[in-house]
Design an enzyme around this catalytic site. Structure first.
Site, PDB file in Angstrom:
ATOM      1  N   ARG A  92      80.475  30.101   0.207  1.00 50.00           N
ATOM      2  CA  ARG A  92      80.068  28.947   0.994  1.00 50.00           C
ATOM      3  C   ARG A  92      79.285  29.424   2.210  1.00 50.00           C
ATOM      4  NH1 ARG A  92      83.845  27.486   3.471  1.00 50.00           N
ATOM      5  NH2 ARG A  92      85.525  28.693   2.548  1.00 50.00           N
ATOM      6  N   TYR A 146      76.191  27.745  -5.670  1.00 47.18           N
ATOM      7  CA  TYR A 146      77.545  28.306  -5.577  1.00 47.18           C
ATOM      8  C   TYR A 146      78.618  27.224  -5.386  1.00 47.18           C
ATOM      9  CZ  TYR A 146      81.850  30.056  -3.872  1.00 47.18           C
ATOM     10  OH  TYR A 146      83.195  30.250  -3.741  1.00 47.18           O
ATOM     11  N   LYS A 166      85.201  20.636  -1.801  1.00 44.37           N
ATOM     12  CA  LYS A 166      85.308  20.681  -0.346  1.00 44.37           C
ATOM     13  C   LYS A 166      84.556  19.523   0.320  1.00 44.37           C
ATOM     14  CE  LYS A 166      88.135  23.996  -0.431  1.00 44.37           C
ATOM     15  NZ  LYS A 166      87.957  25.321  -0.816  1.00 44.37           N
ATOM     16  N   HIS A 206      93.613  21.134   3.162  1.00 42.69           N
ATOM     17  CA  HIS A 206      93.301  22.330   2.358  1.00 42.69           C
ATOM     18  C   HIS A 206      94.625  23.006   1.994  1.00 42.69           C
ATOM     19  CE1 HIS A 206      90.807  26.343   2.174  1.00 42.69           C
ATOM     20  NE2 HIS A 206      90.946  25.822   0.989  1.00 42.69           N
ATOM     21  N   SER A 253      90.760  30.128   3.094  1.00 43.18           N
ATOM     22  CA  SER A 253      90.171  30.565   1.831  1.00 43.18           C
ATOM     23  C   SER A 253      90.526  32.023   1.546  1.00 43.18           C
ATOM     24  CB  SER A 253      88.657  30.409   1.891  1.00 43.18           C
ATOM     25  OG  SER A 253      88.351  29.058   2.153  1.00 43.18           O
ATOM     26  N   CYS A 291      93.361  33.392   0.919  1.00 40.56           N
ATOM     27  CA  CYS A 291      94.570  33.872   1.595  1.00 40.56           C
ATOM     28  C   CYS A 291      95.836  33.547   0.797  1.00 40.56           C
ATOM     29  CB  CYS A 291      94.661  33.308   2.998  1.00 40.56           C
ATOM     30  SG  CYS A 291      93.444  34.035   4.103  1.00 40.56           S
ATOM     31  N   ASP A 294      94.613  23.939  -4.140  1.00 40.20           N
ATOM     32  CA  ASP A 294      93.588  23.994  -3.086  1.00 40.20           C
ATOM     33  C   ASP A 294      93.554  22.775  -2.176  1.00 40.20           C
ATOM     34  OD1 ASP A 294      91.458  25.722  -2.083  1.00 40.20           O
ATOM     35  OD2 ASP A 294      90.061  24.152  -2.691  1.00 40.20           O
ATOM     36  N   ARG A 354      84.712  34.102  -9.188  1.00 40.03           N
ATOM     37  CA  ARG A 354      85.714  33.048  -9.438  1.00 40.03           C
ATOM     38  C   ARG A 354      85.839  32.682 -10.911  1.00 40.03           C
ATOM     39  NH1 ARG A 354      88.076  30.323  -4.647  1.00 40.03           N
ATOM     40  NH2 ARG A 354      87.231  31.534  -2.937  1.00 40.03           N
TER      41      ARG A 354
HETATM   42  P1  GTP Z   1      90.571  29.862  -2.047  1.00 41.46           P
HETATM   43  O1  GTP Z   1      90.392  29.545  -3.491  1.00 41.46           O
HETATM   44  O2  GTP Z   1      89.387  30.578  -1.477  1.00 41.46           O
HETATM   45  O3  GTP Z   1      90.928  28.683  -1.213  1.00 41.46           O
HETATM   46  O4  GTP Z   1      91.719  31.010  -1.957  1.00 41.46           O
HETATM   47  P2  GTP Z   1      93.305  30.984  -2.120  1.00 41.46           P
HETATM   48  O5  GTP Z   1      93.928  30.638  -0.812  1.00 41.46           O
HETATM   49  O6  GTP Z   1      93.697  30.191  -3.293  1.00 41.46           O
HETATM   50  O7  GTP Z   1      93.628  32.554  -2.372  1.00 41.46           O
HETATM   51  P3  GTP Z   1      94.123  33.323  -3.682  1.00 41.46           P
HETATM   52  O8  GTP Z   1      95.487  32.901  -4.133  1.00 41.46           O
HETATM   53  O9  GTP Z   1      93.040  33.286  -4.685  1.00 41.46           O
HETATM   54  O10 GTP Z   1      94.275  34.805  -3.118  1.00 41.46           O
HETATM   55  C1  GTP Z   1      93.201  35.506  -2.547  1.00 41.46           C
HETATM   56  C2  GTP Z   1      93.481  36.977  -2.501  1.00 41.46           C
HETATM   57  O11 GTP Z   1      94.701  37.260  -1.806  1.00 41.46           O
HETATM   58  C3  GTP Z   1      93.635  37.601  -3.898  1.00 41.46           C
HETATM   59  O12 GTP Z   1      92.936  38.820  -3.944  1.00 41.46           O
HETATM   60  C4  GTP Z   1      95.123  37.822  -4.024  1.00 41.46           C
HETATM   61  O13 GTP Z   1      95.425  38.885  -4.875  1.00 41.46           O
HETATM   62  C5  GTP Z   1      95.573  38.064  -2.581  1.00 41.46           C
HETATM   63  N1  GTP Z   1      96.972  37.621  -2.348  1.00 41.46           N
HETATM   64  C6  GTP Z   1      97.516  36.425  -2.696  1.00 41.46           C
HETATM   65  N2  GTP Z   1      98.830  36.361  -2.382  1.00 41.46           N
HETATM   66  C7  GTP Z   1      99.138  37.547  -1.813  1.00 41.46           C
HETATM   67  C8  GTP Z   1     100.353  38.100  -1.273  1.00 41.46           C
HETATM   68  O14 GTP Z   1     101.416  37.469  -1.261  1.00 41.46           O
HETATM   69  N3  GTP Z   1     100.279  39.362  -0.762  1.00 41.46           N
HETATM   70  C9  GTP Z   1      99.106  40.075  -0.769  1.00 41.46           C
HETATM   71  N4  GTP Z   1      99.122  41.305  -0.248  1.00 41.46           N
HETATM   72  N5  GTP Z   1      97.941  39.589  -1.275  1.00 41.46           N
HETATM   73  C10 GTP Z   1      97.950  38.345  -1.790  1.00 41.46           C
HETATM   74  C1  SPV Z   2      87.424  28.128  -0.665  1.00 43.53           C
HETATM   75  O1  SPV Z   2      86.514  28.858  -0.241  1.00 43.53           O
HETATM   76  O2  SPV Z   2      88.347  27.696   0.083  1.00 43.53           O
HETATM   77  C2  SPV Z   2      87.473  27.770  -2.096  1.00 43.53           C
HETATM   78  C3  SPV Z   2      86.321  28.068  -2.918  1.00 43.53           C
HETATM   79  O3  SPV Z   2      88.451  27.178  -2.540  1.00 43.53           O
HETATM   80  S1  SPV Z   2      85.018  26.933  -2.639  1.00 43.53           S
HETATM   81  O4  SPV Z   2      85.116  25.895  -3.654  1.00 43.53           O
HETATM   82  O5  SPV Z   2      83.786  27.685  -2.781  1.00 43.53           O
HETATM   83  O6  SPV Z   2      85.148  26.349  -1.336  1.00 43.53           O
HETATM   84 MN    MN Z   3      90.000  26.777  -0.926  1.00 41.14          MN
END
Ligand code: GTP
Ligand code: SPV
Ligand code: MN
Length: 597
Positions: free
Chosen positions: A69, A197, A206, A226, A248, A250, A277, A375
């Protein structure tokens, strides 16, 4: 196909502007989807993956300048600048339409304009919002068919109503200099040009479900957040639902699909995924908060997804999935860093260049095969632990709200806010290290209130006021917590194993929400007593547990200086309750530090 005059008029105006060669309505049928896949494969827009290994799956690569983004090109276009507030980019609406209009002009010449009628939420639910996205990208159509309820049912439901979000998207020429993601909340309109993207172009996500929806929510008395939504079933069969906001990349997708550690599985704990999400939250007639996931798919981060960290995600993406910006091999396979198995001997990297394991750049840095923000787009129903309640039009009742960020230092594993007002302060002062999900300097700590900094469609000071007001109307507001899975030791290693083991923390949260489980009062909130979280089966030392729960008043006083600077930008619009919370926290920390020192 339709009788909706408002819709017809708008589409013909947009077609006059973009001048597509043809207009095609998306009906949601399997036949049309198959035909579009075929067409996009023929043009090279997508690549069909090996049918045995990846049935129904496709690969797509975006332009190299278009992999996350672009927050600096994202605007809230309200008549008054103050309504967008200091944390949003703002453009005057007429100026914004004029500027983007120049980029849209003739942008679909020689292309087809697809009309996607879509619903966020189940048709007929009080939560649900309808949108129409016009786009010149088949990739967008195929993603929207996974992520939303799209097709002719939506049009039938809309009837002759003019109550829908108008979304216009064109790839343009994918020039970052001519890219704009514009939101006109007063017109219920989104214009996105120059990008291909995800978050910039899947307008239901979003743009509608957070930026426009947060604006609508404030007018209509609900919240658009979010947040992931998950259910935790205890051995007695009681299910507690939790909504959690992390910025994001995290950990929302990972937490939402968590597999309990063996010890808790044996006891009978189960997790149910509702959403990963976005949560739309309403006050129920019973005085509780009810949350709904308006999406029907996951747009998840690929790197780091493997059968140890997230087996449920891996099972979800086995079929009917679109992979974006991962590594592609010659035999129709895909791969990403920290995924399954060894890297292939060679492949095409996210930037379209040939790739081999062990490649480094001039400075000796590792060259990624998959982009860190690559993704997968997969249907939610393919998740092995999908909650039977995931599409309940009423949503699910919340036991707790959780905020969290990526903080190497400072924030303990978990703490509980003293009450709703303090919880809003905890959310408002959230901060996290910048990830690959947005352009910017990675690793830098930035303040990201409620994980909504890039997604709040109006003045964030008003958003804080609205959260405070929302809680005042609840007879029993859910308890609010803060978690941090990412605290590190002095060697830079994570102190907490994370992933499945996060359930241990969720269990403490749920018990606290029901008035059980022990805690100590610290200046920042209630922190678990050393024995309050079940660590059975974990190889973790007492010292590490201490470090995970540590609250250092000196460090927190430094952090508070950051809170103040962040709040100052809102001037008089900042609610006085937030300032009161700030001063109360300052006082608690000062007393604590004096006592310690
Ligand atoms: P968006 O889709 O961008 O909103 O992201 P999200 O908040 O859904 O994050 P996601 O679960 O995809 O995790 C993002 C990254 O953090 C990945 O590389 C995971 O492996 C890592 N991660 C997730 N949970 C943990 C955790 O509990 N500990 C650690 N060390 N890393 C984590
Ligand atoms: C984020 O960045 O928080 C996502 C991916 O969940 S996007 O749809 O690109 O915003
Ligand atoms: Mn997100």
């Amino acid at each position: 196909m339709i009788n909706n005059k408002t819709l017809q008029k708008w589409i013909s105006e947009m077609a006059d502007l973009c001048q597509p060669e043809a207009i095609v309505w998306i009906d949601g049928s399997e036949g049309q989807k198959k035909a579009l896949e075929k067409e996009a494969v023929a043009s090279g827009e997508i690549v069909r993956l090996d049918e045995k290994k990846w049935p129904g799956c496709f690969y797509h690569r975006t332009a190299t300048n278009d992999v996350a983004r672009t927050e600096h090109l994202t605007y809230i276009c309200t008549s008054k600048k103050e309504d967008a507030g200091p944390t949003n980019n703002w453009m005057e609406p007429a100026e914004a339409y004029r500027k983007a209009g120049a980029y849209f002009k003739g942008s679909m010449r020689g292309r087809t304009m697809y009309v996607i009628p879509f619903a966020m939420g189940p048709l007929g639910s009080p939560f649900t919002k309808i949108g129409i996205e016009l786009t010149d990208s088949i990739y967008v159509v195929l993603n929207m068919l996974i992520m939303t309820r799209a097709g002719k049912d939506v049009l039938e439901h809309l009837g002759e109503s003019d109550n829908f979000t108008r979304g216009l998207h064109s790839k343009g020429d994918l020039d970052i200099e001519k890219r704009l993601i514009l939101h006109f909340p007063e017109d219920n309109t989104i214009w996105s040009v120059g990008s291909g993207y995800g978050g910039n172009v899947l307008l239901g996500k979003k743009c509608l479900s957070l930026r426009i929806a947060s604006w609508l929510g404030r007018q209509e008395g609900w919240l658009a957040e979010h947040m992931l939504i998950m259910g935790v079933e205890n051995p007695e069969g009681r299910i507690d639902y939790i909504a959690a906001a992390f910025p994001s990349a995290c950990g929302k997708t990972n937490l939402a699909m968590l597999i309990p550690p063996e010890h808790l599985q044996k006891k009978g704990y189960k997790v149910w995924t509702v959403g990963d999400d976005i949560a739309w939250i309403r006050r129920g007639e019973d005085g509780r908060l009810w949350a709904l996931n308006p999406e029907t798919g996951f747009f998840g981060v690929a790197p780091g997804t493997n059968s140890r960290t997230n087996p449920n995600a891996l099972a979800t993406i086995r079929r009917n999935t679109i992979f974006t910006n991962v590594l592609l091999t010659g035999d129709g396979d895909v791969w990403w860093e920290n995924g399954e198995g060894e890297p292939p001997a060679e492949g095409i990297a996210w930037d379209g260049r040939p790739w081999k394991p062990g490649m480094v750049d001039e400075s000796g840095n590792y060259i990624h095969g998959a982009h860190p923000n690559s993704r997968f787009t997969a249907p939610i129903t393919q998740c092995p632990i999908i909650s039977p309640e995931w599409d309940n039009p009423k949503g699910v009742p919340l036991t707790a709200i959780v905020f969290g960020g990526r903080r190497s230092h400072l924030a303990p594993l978990v703490y509980e806010a003293f009450n709703w007002r303090h919880g809003v302060y905890v959310g408002a002062t959230m901060a996290s290290e910048v990830t690959a999900a947005q352009y910017g300097k990675q690793g830098k700590v930035r303040r990201d209130p409620m994980a909504m900094l890039p997604f709040c469609g109006y003045n964030m000071a008003d958003y804080f006021s609205y959260w405070l007001e929302f809680g005042r109307t609840l007879p029993n507001p859910p308890k609010i917590f803060h978690v941090n899975w990412f605290r590190k030791d002095e060697k830079g290693c994570f102190l907490w194993p994370g992933f499945g083991d996060n359930l241990r923390v969720l269990n403490w949260i749920i018990e606290r929400a029901h008035g059980r489980a022990s805690a100590v009062k610290t200046p920042i909130g209630f922190v678990p007593t050393p024995d309050a979280i079940d660590m059975t089966g974990l190889d973790i030392s007492e010292d590490t547990v201490k470090e995970l729960f540590a609250v250092d008043p000196g460090d927190w006083l430094e952090e508070l200086a950051g809170h103040r600077i962040f709040f100052e930008q809102f001037g008089a619009r900042l609610p006085s309750e937030i300032l009161k919370e700030y001063h109360a926290l300052l006082e608690r920390l000062s007393i604590n530090e004096a006592a310690a020192g």
